[in-house]
Design a protein around this motif. Sequence first.
Motif, PDB file in Angstrom:
ATOM      1  N   ILE A   1       7.267  -3.951   6.230  1.00 51.88           N
ATOM      2  CA  ILE A   1       7.480  -5.511   5.130  1.00 51.88           C
ATOM      3  C   ILE A   1       6.912  -6.145   5.332  1.00 51.88           C
ATOM      4  O   ILE A   1       7.039  -6.933   6.736  1.00 51.88           O
ATOM      5  N   LYS A   2       5.607  -7.048   4.780  1.00 52.27           N
ATOM      6  CA  LYS A   2       4.935  -7.960   4.759  1.00 52.27           C
ATOM      7  C   LYS A   2       5.046  -8.787   3.630  1.00 52.27           C
ATOM      8  O   LYS A   2       5.742  -8.627   2.606  1.00 52.27           O
ATOM      9  N   PRO A   3       5.335 -10.579   4.612  1.00 49.52           N
ATOM     10  CA  PRO A   3       4.581 -11.596   3.488  1.00 49.52           C
ATOM     11  C   PRO A   3       3.775 -11.365   2.545  1.00 49.52           C
ATOM     12  O   PRO A   3       2.446 -11.070   2.903  1.00 49.52           O
ATOM     13  N   GLY A   4       4.067 -11.707   1.362  1.00 53.26           N
ATOM     14  CA  GLY A   4       2.795 -11.288  -0.077  1.00 53.26           C
ATOM     15  C   GLY A   4       3.543 -10.543  -0.702  1.00 53.26           C
ATOM     16  O   GLY A   4       2.699 -10.126  -1.502  1.00 53.26           O
ATOM     17  N   TYR A   5       3.693  -9.361   0.062  1.00 50.62           N
ATOM     18  CA  TYR A   5       4.501  -8.324  -0.959  1.00 50.62           C
ATOM     19  C   TYR A   5       5.349  -8.325  -2.203  1.00 50.62           C
ATOM     20  O   TYR A   5       6.046  -9.672  -2.080  1.00 50.62           O
ATOM     21  N   THR A   6       4.575  -8.052  -3.177  1.00 50.24           N
ATOM     22  CA  THR A   6       5.263  -8.447  -5.055  1.00 50.24           C
ATOM     23  C   THR A   6       5.699  -6.689  -4.827  1.00 50.24           C
ATOM     24  O   THR A   6       5.185  -5.938  -5.110  1.00 50.24           O
ATOM     25  N   VAL A   7       6.774  -6.756  -5.429  1.00 51.69           N
ATOM     26  CA  VAL A   7       7.862  -5.361  -4.971  1.00 51.69           C
ATOM     27  C   VAL A   7       8.712  -5.932  -6.595  1.00 51.69           C
ATOM     28  O   VAL A   7       9.012  -6.851  -7.737  1.00 51.69           O
TER      29      VAL A   7
ATOM     30  N   LYS B   1       0.878  -0.947  -0.533  1.00 56.67           N
ATOM     31  CA  LYS B   1      -0.504  -0.210   0.329  1.00 56.67           C
ATOM     32  C   LYS B   1       1.006   1.290   0.575  1.00 56.67           C
ATOM     33  O   LYS B   1       0.175   2.383  -0.694  1.00 56.67           O
ATOM     34  N   GLU B   2       2.015   0.941   0.283  1.00 60.87           N
ATOM     35  CA  GLU B   2       2.918   1.704   0.209  1.00 60.87           C
ATOM     36  C   GLU B   2       4.162   1.705  -0.313  1.00 60.87           C
ATOM     37  O   GLU B   2       4.690   0.512  -0.460  1.00 60.87           O
ATOM     38  N   LYS B   3       4.646   3.041  -1.249  1.00 62.64           N
ATOM     39  CA  LYS B   3       5.750   2.971  -1.564  1.00 62.64           C
ATOM     40  C   LYS B   3       7.139   2.180  -0.890  1.00 62.64           C
ATOM     41  O   LYS B   3       7.777   2.815   0.320  1.00 62.64           O
ATOM     42  N   ILE B   4       8.199   1.170  -1.141  1.00 62.90           N
ATOM     43  CA  ILE B   4       8.782   0.593  -0.947  1.00 62.90           C
ATOM     44  C   ILE B   4       9.956   0.918  -1.413  1.00 62.90           C
ATOM     45  O   ILE B   4      10.172   0.598  -2.749  1.00 62.90           O
ATOM     46  N   ARG B   5      11.045   0.894  -0.942  1.00 64.02           N
ATOM     47  CA  ARG B   5      12.532   1.800  -1.678  1.00 64.02           C
ATOM     48  C   ARG B   5      13.685   1.338  -0.603  1.00 64.02           C
ATOM     49  O   ARG B   5      13.914   1.413   0.808  1.00 64.02           O
ATOM     50  N   GLY B   6      14.689   0.294  -1.442  1.00 64.21           N
ATOM     51  CA  GLY B   6      14.884  -0.872  -0.730  1.00 64.21           C
ATOM     52  C   GLY B   6      15.970  -1.040  -1.724  1.00 64.21           C
ATOM     53  O   GLY B   6      16.563  -0.641  -2.894  1.00 64.21           O
ATOM     54  N   GLN B   7      17.144  -1.632  -1.252  1.00 65.33           N
ATOM     55  CA  GLN B   7      18.645  -2.372  -2.302  1.00 65.33           C
ATOM     56  C   GLN B   7      18.425  -3.992  -2.169  1.00 65.33           C
ATOM     57  O   GLN B   7      18.449  -4.633  -0.532  1.00 65.33           O
ATOM     58  N   ILE B   8      18.991  -4.699  -3.494  1.00 62.26           N
ATOM     59  CA  ILE B   8      19.311  -5.768  -2.819  1.00 62.26           C
ATOM     60  C   ILE B   8      20.399  -5.902  -1.762  1.00 62.26           C
ATOM     61  O   ILE B   8      21.352  -5.802  -2.909  1.00 62.26           O
ATOM     62  N   ALA B   9      20.275  -6.879  -0.365  1.00 65.64           N
ATOM     63  CA  ALA B   9      22.031  -6.834  -0.264  1.00 65.64           C
ATOM     64  C   ALA B   9      22.781  -8.013  -0.599  1.00 65.64           C
ATOM     65  O   ALA B   9      23.546  -8.400   0.363  1.00 65.64           O
ATOM     66  N   ALA B  10      22.272  -8.418  -0.481  1.00 68.89           N
ATOM     67  CA  ALA B  10      22.611 -10.196  -0.970  1.00 68.89           C
ATOM     68  C   ALA B  10      21.565 -11.458  -2.057  1.00 68.89           C
ATOM     69  O   ALA B  10      20.448 -11.142  -2.068  1.00 68.89           O
ATOM     70  N   MET B  11      22.460 -12.683  -2.608  1.00 67.24           N
ATOM     71  CA  MET B  11      21.837 -13.088  -2.884  1.00 67.24           C
ATOM     72  C   MET B  11      21.792 -14.513  -2.558  1.00 67.24           C
ATOM     73  O   MET B  11      23.028 -15.050  -2.075  1.00 67.24           O
ATOM     74  N   TYR B  12      20.879 -15.227  -2.615  1.00 71.93           N
ATOM     75  CA  TYR B  12      21.306 -17.154  -1.865  1.00 71.93           C
ATOM     76  C   TYR B  12      22.061 -17.632  -3.265  1.00 71.93           C
ATOM     77  O   TYR B  12      21.018 -18.114  -3.992  1.00 71.93           O
ATOM     78  N   ASP B  13      23.078 -18.673  -2.427  1.00 73.93           N
ATOM     79  CA  ASP B  13      22.993 -20.013  -3.399  1.00 73.93           C
ATOM     80  C   ASP B  13      23.339 -18.725  -4.849  1.00 73.93           C
ATOM     81  O   ASP B  13      23.725 -19.455  -5.531  1.00 73.93           O
ATOM     82  N   ALA B  14      24.307 -17.796  -4.672  1.00 72.96           N
ATOM     83  CA  ALA B  14      24.811 -17.528  -5.600  1.00 72.96           C
ATOM     84  C   ALA B  14      25.894 -16.199  -5.634  1.00 72.96           C
ATOM     85  O   ALA B  14      25.416 -15.794  -4.961  1.00 72.96           O
TER      86      ALA B  14
END
Length: 208
Positions: A144-150, A111-124
């Motif tokens: 942030i909540k489970p189920g959010y699509t970004v 419902k609100e804008k999310i601004r973040g960055q990828i901090a790590a890749m798993y298994d890569a």
Amino acid sequence: NDIRNAPYILASRDNNSLIPPGETVYVKNMRQPRLGERYAIYHPDKPIHDPETDKLLGHQVTYSGYARLERIDTISTATILDTEGAIKTGDRLLPVERRHGELRAPIQIPKEKIRGQIAAMYDAEYLGASCMIVAINRGKQHGIKPGYTVGVYADGNTVMDKYHSFRGNSRVTPKVTLPPGKVANAIIYSVYDNISYGLITESEREVK
């Protein structure tokens, strides 16, 4: 501290570099063990730092398999039950957590804008694509909540605007940063205070 103080595989019976299922291993640093108890085996992978602030967010570990405790002593004995990845000496044994990665929340747009960055890749190491996992530097404290699509976006390139009109005597060619471009979507499925894990979907280009 949990990882540093956890029991670890000191050696295997046959001194294999990669320890197979059924192998006997010798474990040190067991605390309050129970005979026959199963432990999950994890390989200490790497620390995760916030790419914006360099703050330590946590330590990533890679699940490798299960072991069953067979004998309790200063150097305890365990049997490897199954493997999901390479098991090596130095890997840590931690209690089996009764939690799963299944998403038990409806998929929705935040419902609100999310601004973040990828901090790590798993298994890569550097690049990811569809069905791979990313850790982002945002969590419960950021809404942030489970189920959010970004959306996952890559920074735009910086180009020289050689078509810019010269003004006065200035002959400096200005640099222009292009807008970010969407490269994938991600569905958040596991959320902690300052970090979340998401599954990459619909990637059109590599995710970094």
